[in-house]
Design a protein around this motif. Structure first.
Motif: not given
Length: 100
Positions: A25-30
Motif C-alpha cells: 500500500w502506497e501512501q497517497p500523495d496528499y
C-alpha cells in the motif's frame, strides 16, 4: 502423454513453490491530491469533491479519512457528475458498517 503429464506436474509444482506477490500500500500523495481537488460541500453524512486531472480512486483515501474523522464511518462512493468545464464531482456518503 507421459511428457505432457510430466510438464504439467513440473509447472504445478513450480507455481506452488513460488512466493505470492506482496501487496504494498502506497501512501497517497496528499500534495498532488490537494492541487487537483477541492471540497464543494461537506456534512457529517457526506462529502463532495470536485477534481480535474486525477482519478476518483486517488481521492477515495481522503474521503475515507474524512468519514473516519466524522463518527468512525466508512466512505462509500455515491455519485460522480461531469461538469460543463470537464471537472468532475464525486459524492462520498459516510456510512456506519451496519448501514450496509
Amino acid at each position: 502423454m507421459k511428457k505432457f503429464i510430466g510438464v504439467f506436474l513440473l509447472l504445478l509444482i513450480s507455481a506452488c513453490a513460488t512466493e505470492p506477490e506482496k501487496v504494498i500500500w502506497e501512501q497517497p500523495d496528499y500534495n498532488y491530491i490537494a492541487e487537483h481537488t477541492g471540497v464543494v460541500e461537506k456534512t457529517s453524512n457526506f462529502v463532495v469533491y470536485e477534481y480535474k486531472d486525477i482519478r476518483v480512486d486517488e481521492i477515495a483515501p481522503i474521503a475515507a479519512l474524512y468519514c473516519q474523522d466524522h463518527g468512525g464511518k466508512q466512505a462509500v462512493l455515491y455519485d460522480i457528475t461531469l461538469r460543463p468545464d470537464n471537472a468532475r464531482r464525486a459524492t462520498f456518503m459516510c456510512k456506519q458498517m451496519t448501514d450496509f
